[in-house]
Design a protein around this motif. Sequence first.
Motif, mmCIF file in Angstrom:
data_model
loop_
_atom_site.group_PDB
_atom_site.id
_atom_site.type_symbol
_atom_site.label_atom_id
_atom_site.label_comp_id
_atom_site.label_asym_id
_atom_site.label_seq_id
_atom_site.Cartn_x
_atom_site.Cartn_y
_atom_site.Cartn_z
ATOM 1 N N UNK A 189 0.814 -1.215 0.000
ATOM 2 C CA UNK A 189 0.000 0.000 0.000
ATOM 3 C C UNK A 189 0.849 1.267 0.000
ATOM 4 N N UNK A 190 2.021 1.206 -0.629
ATOM 5 C CA UNK A 190 2.944 2.347 -0.585
ATOM 6 C C UNK A 190 2.319 3.618 -1.133
ATOM 7 N N UNK A 191 1.517 3.507 -2.187
ATOM 8 C CA UNK A 191 0.928 4.708 -2.767
ATOM 9 C C UNK A 191 -0.051 5.376 -1.805
ATOM 10 N N UNK A 192 -0.841 4.583 -1.079
ATOM 11 C CA UNK A 192 -1.776 5.179 -0.121
ATOM 12 C C UNK A 192 -1.041 5.729 1.099
ATOM 13 N N UNK A 193 0.019 5.060 1.503
ATOM 14 C CA UNK A 193 0.837 5.575 2.600
ATOM 15 C C UNK A 193 1.394 6.946 2.238
ATOM 16 N N UNK A 194 1.948 7.072 1.028
ATOM 17 C CA UNK A 194 2.491 8.372 0.606
ATOM 18 C C UNK A 194 1.388 9.404 0.458
ATOM 19 N N UNK A 195 0.248 9.023 -0.108
ATOM 20 C CA UNK A 195 -0.876 9.962 -0.219
ATOM 21 C C UNK A 195 -1.225 10.556 1.138
ATOM 22 N N UNK A 196 -1.375 9.683 2.135
ATOM 23 C CA UNK A 196 -1.812 10.133 3.461
ATOM 24 C C UNK A 196 -0.745 10.949 4.174
ATOM 25 N N UNK A 197 0.520 10.545 4.061
ATOM 26 C CA UNK A 197 1.600 11.306 4.698
ATOM 27 C C UNK A 197 1.745 12.686 4.068
ATOM 28 N N UNK A 198 1.656 12.740 2.751
ATOM 29 C CA UNK A 198 1.789 14.034 2.063
ATOM 30 C C UNK A 198 0.619 14.944 2.419
ATOM 31 N N UNK A 200 -1.087 14.983 5.082
ATOM 32 C CA UNK A 200 -0.969 15.423 6.479
ATOM 33 C C UNK A 200 0.228 16.347 6.688
ATOM 34 N N UNK A 201 0.991 16.606 5.627
ATOM 35 C CA UNK A 201 2.173 17.449 5.753
ATOM 36 C C UNK A 201 3.319 16.762 6.470
ATOM 37 N N UNK A 202 3.279 15.429 6.557
ATOM 38 C CA UNK A 202 4.315 14.696 7.281
ATOM 39 C C UNK A 202 5.479 14.275 6.373
ATOM 40 N N UNK A 203 5.223 14.180 5.088
ATOM 41 C CA UNK A 203 6.273 13.789 4.153
ATOM 42 C C UNK A 203 6.298 14.756 2.978
ATOM 43 N N UNK A 366 5.995 4.035 6.847
ATOM 44 C CA UNK A 366 5.287 5.157 7.468
ATOM 45 C C UNK A 366 6.250 6.013 8.295
ATOM 46 N N UNK A 367 7.217 5.375 8.948
ATOM 47 C CA UNK A 367 8.180 6.098 9.786
ATOM 48 C C UNK A 367 9.334 6.668 8.968
ATOM 49 N N UNK A 368 9.769 5.918 7.965
ATOM 50 C CA UNK A 368 10.953 6.286 7.184
ATOM 51 C C UNK A 368 10.686 7.431 6.212
ATOM 52 N N UNK A 369 9.580 7.371 5.485
ATOM 53 C CA UNK A 369 9.313 8.355 4.430
ATOM 54 C C UNK A 369 9.341 9.808 4.926
ATOM 55 N N UNK A 370 8.767 10.110 6.104
ATOM 56 C CA UNK A 370 8.808 11.507 6.565
ATOM 57 C C UNK A 370 10.205 12.035 6.864
ATOM 58 N N UNK A 371 11.181 11.144 7.021
ATOM 59 C CA UNK A 371 12.546 11.578 7.314
ATOM 60 C C UNK A 371 13.308 12.009 6.062
ATOM 61 N N UNK A 372 12.785 11.650 4.897
ATOM 62 C CA UNK A 372 13.504 11.864 3.654
ATOM 63 C C UNK A 372 13.400 13.296 3.145
ATOM 64 N N UNK A 373 14.496 13.766 2.590
ATOM 65 C CA UNK A 373 14.573 15.023 1.849
ATOM 66 C C UNK A 373 14.206 16.238 2.705
ATOM 67 N N UNK A 374 14.396 16.101 4.007
ATOM 68 C CA UNK A 374 14.131 17.218 4.911
ATOM 69 C C UNK A 374 15.370 18.115 4.999
ATOM 70 N N UNK A 375 15.131 19.363 5.340
ATOM 71 C CA UNK A 375 16.226 20.318 5.501
ATOM 72 C C UNK A 375 16.844 20.752 4.181
ATOM 73 N N UNK A 376 16.101 20.553 3.092
ATOM 74 C CA UNK A 376 16.623 20.911 1.771
ATOM 75 C C UNK A 376 15.792 22.052 1.189
#
Length: 376
Positions: A189-198, A200-203, A366-376
């Motif tokens: 369910x990677x696509x739905x995980x990304x949809x929901x994280x994005x 929510x402003x988490x990823x 769910x935990x890993x994706x929000x950590x990516x590409x931050x601070x850029x």
Amino acid sequence: MRFSLVVAGSLLCGFVQAQQALPPLGMQPVVNPDHTVTFHYVAPEATTALVSIDVSKTPFPMTKDAAGVWTYTTAVLPPEIYGYHFEVDGRMALDPHSVTIKASYTSVGDGFLVPGSPAQPWETTAVPHGTVHVHTFTTKVVQGLEANQDFVYVYTPPGYDAKAKTKYPVLYLLHGWSDTAGGWSTIGQANYILDNLIAAGKAKPMIVVMPLGYGDMSFVRSGGGVWQDLAQIDHNVALFQQSLLTEVIPQVEANYKVAPGRDNRAIAGLSMGGLESVSVGLKNTEMFGWVGGFSSAVHMLKPEALAGLDAKKANLHLLWIACGTSDDLIEPNRRLVTELKAAGMPVTAVETSGAHTWLVWRDNLVTFAPLLFQGK
């Protein structure tokens, strides 16, 4: 050499949609209001019936009534997507009343959703949805594919416009042994995980590339015994790395709005894909600034793979190693973390409850994706 687009659009075969499509009567299995789940299997002539569920390595015994219907009701289950199958007189059996099927190169199983309140990150919710594109291309590297036709799934986030100037970072997300290229989207369910994280402003909005993770198809067709053969493992990983770096990445970057450079490129995977992501990521830090391994099969990682690691030269934004504490691979992953720390690598070690299942890997993403590409 360009991609040939086979399917575009939101994927329609995920677990959540299938559960929603089930008729109100005859629902299998039955998810009760208290989040227990009841299974039924009709086999009047059978002498034993078990149901195997992701929550336990040991299957659960079912009880037969006078009509020959076998039944089992679970304890309360946390909100999740679970896989299951029956074992009737010692033989595996699928649920003939289930419309939720999860398939790999080596097995087929059924699945069901215990919904959350609020909805869990892997559930379908009323948020903007991205698109999953499925491509085929002719590979000159991967061995054993019919007509040399390889596959890759590409998720583009909500709002993606191929004609706009906006460019996106990319996560290369690798599946495990026996999975197809669609494993992360249809089961994970990677696509739905990304949809929901994005939403929510988490990823950060990102493109997610999910390639077929084999360098040689004989590695999966030969059965699980290949994991005892280090030469076969090395051969498979080496060819996969070559295909990823020389075929998949160049084609993705030629056909999608991709932000350039290692700072905008991450690699992560589960089990076999974890071995590949750690191996490929650490060998090619000029290509990847973010590396993750979920329950990685690093017990087969050669010691020389970590030789010569230079933390300063690698300059990774994130090196994230996770494993379930009930997983048989927990000790190899702990040793890997120790070795990485001894090499001066700034590794983030994560241990969660759970075994070698999608219940752990969905949560890892769910935990890993929000950590990516931050601070850029």
